[in-house]
Design an enzyme around this catalytic site. Structure first.
Site, mmCIF file in Angstrom:
data_model
loop_
_atom_site.group_PDB
_atom_site.id
_atom_site.type_symbol
_atom_site.label_atom_id
_atom_site.label_comp_id
_atom_site.label_asym_id
_atom_site.label_seq_id
_atom_site.Cartn_x
_atom_site.Cartn_y
_atom_site.Cartn_z
ATOM 1 N N GLU A 279 1.658 -4.003 11.552
ATOM 2 C CA GLU A 279 2.590 -3.808 10.434
ATOM 3 C C GLU A 279 2.099 -2.694 9.507
ATOM 4 O O GLU A 279 2.906 -1.937 8.954
ATOM 5 C CB GLU A 279 2.759 -5.110 9.654
ATOM 6 N N HIS A 282 3.197 0.675 10.729
ATOM 7 C CA HIS A 282 4.549 1.062 10.303
ATOM 8 C C HIS A 282 4.511 1.719 8.930
ATOM 9 O O HIS A 282 5.220 2.700 8.676
ATOM 10 C CB HIS A 282 5.459 -0.172 10.253
#
Length: 420
Positions: A279, A282
């Protein structure tokens, strides 16, 4: 004429559904390549025979429903038009009142109610399907509550968007798409900004990660990746699903990393840290902002195409579709129909970009966390929990998969381990 059109479209839909049925259930089975059989990417090495059978059956049913549901939506809009229902709903909403927004709201409320009723059997079947395969744990009352929230959230947003859209169409019938597109930019950013703090909490309870020791390790990882962060959030999903997930949401000061409590309960610390590294990838590679830019670009092309197609369709087939004027709100189902078709046809492109970003985030996590074993075991648990199809047929991958199939993700990690 209208009857002939209706029968022709129904026959076309039936042939399409039949073709997709044979493709999904009897065509490409998405088997495991011989070179990967027996490796850590092969689900036979980490799933039981029962789980493999359930996964195969569940995936085929869900894939078929996906490919049938979207054209069924087109079918509904088409029949709302040719039956004169849209025109009738507009007449019902045309009270003698000054404010156009109220008339639009009444029209949209009736149209959304009709849509809700038409799709309810299919939505309910999907809900029961998920429960029968042990994915959903959500009670019917909770599921209905989410549906009601969906309805009102969509209603409020749609009233705002449609009112502005038809105001622009009436002001400039030929060039309305330009200001409409320009307005999508701040509107999209605004929705993404408020979503974590206004919209998402309507469905679930979000709170800072309760495991402070784990939070400290995650924040240390974030610092290592030069990511400013004060809190990681968890959300209570166990009462709704057995699936596992984590995601990045929001923009600016409202951006946050969210972990489902199912993920916290069923993955070990090393596996969770790898997911967090993913994550963070990202965030570091600005995927949210790239996604916004891609969406804005697609809106530009989509609105331009709709502005060109609408007058031609109405001029040629307006008598069949019962559309008198593009400026009237009863033409909205045609806009929705064209929008849905364009979105469906463009999904392979957007999904390809998304899969590439997910692969980049995986690579970032492997470099950041340096624990490929945790990545493999984590992916395997994600597959088991969601009965995921590890190697879908080509069309399913193109149209449905925003992430690389698990076969690819696990194999990429295995190759990374060999290189190291």
């Amino acid at each position: 004429m209208v009857k002939k059109w209706g029968i022709a479209v129904l026959l076309l839909f039936g042939l399409y559904a039949l073709a997709m049925y044979f493709y999904i259930f009897y065509g490409n089975d998405g088997g495991i390549p011989a070179a990967l059989q027996g490796t850590v990417a092969d689900p036979a090495t980490f799933m039981t025979k029962k789980e493999l059978l359930l996964s195969e059956d569940y995936a085929k049913i869900r894939n078929f429903l996906f490919f049938v549901a979207t054209p069924f939506e087109w079918l509904m809009y088409f029949f709302v038009l040719i039956s004169g229902a849209s025109l009738l709903i507009e007449k019902w909403s045309d009270f003698d009142m000054k404010w156009k927004v109220v008339k639009n709201a009444i029209y949209l409320f009736l149209l959304l109610i009709l849509t809700f009723v038409v799709f309810f059997p299919l939505d309910y079947y999907r809900y029961n399907l998920s429960k029968s395969y042990g994915i959903s744990t959500q009670s019917f009352s909770s599921w209905m509550r989410d549906n009601v929230i969906d309805f009102w959230v969509n209603f409020v947003i749609t009233v705002l968007v449609v009112t502005v859209l038809y105001w622009l169409i009436n002001k400039s019938p030929k060039k309305w798409w330009i200001p409409a597109w320009l307005l999508t930019i701040p509107f999209s950013i605004f929705i993404m900004f408020i979503q974590p703090v206004v919209i998402d909490p309507l469905y679930n309870e979000f709170y800072p990660l309760t495991n402070k020791e784990l939070e400290t390790k995650i924040l240390e990882l974030a610092e290592q990746a030069n990511i400013p962060s004060d809190h990681v959030y968890e959300v209570n999903m166990a009462e709704k699903t057995n699936a596992l997930n984590a995601y990045v949401t929001g923009v600016g000061s409202n951006s946050r990393i969210v972990l489902w409590d199912t993920t916290l309960n069923r993955l070990n610390e090393e596996e969770i840290l790898y997911i967090m590294g993913h994550e963070m990838g990202h965030y570091v590679e600005k995927h949210i902002y790239i996604g916004i830019a891609g969406y804005v670009l697609m809106m530009l092309v989509g609105l331009w195409l709709i502005s060109k197609m609408m007058p031609w369709i109405i001029n040629r087939f307006g008598h069949v579709l019962k559309i008198k004027d593009v400026k009237s709100i009863h033409s909205l189902p045609l806009i929705l129909l064209l929008s849905s078709i364009l979105l469906f046809l463009s999904s392979p492109i957007s999904n390809f970009v998304s899969r590439y970003q997910e692969q980049r985030a995986d690579e970032f996590a492997m470099e950041l966390v340096q624990d490929p074993e945790a990545a493999v075991s984590g992916f395997q648990k994600l597959t088991k929990a969601g009965l995921s199809e590890v190697n879908p047929p080509t069309l399913v991958k193109w149209f449905r998969y925003t992430h690389p199939p698990m076969l690819e993700r696990i194999n990429n990690v295995a190759e990374y381990m060999e290189e190291k």
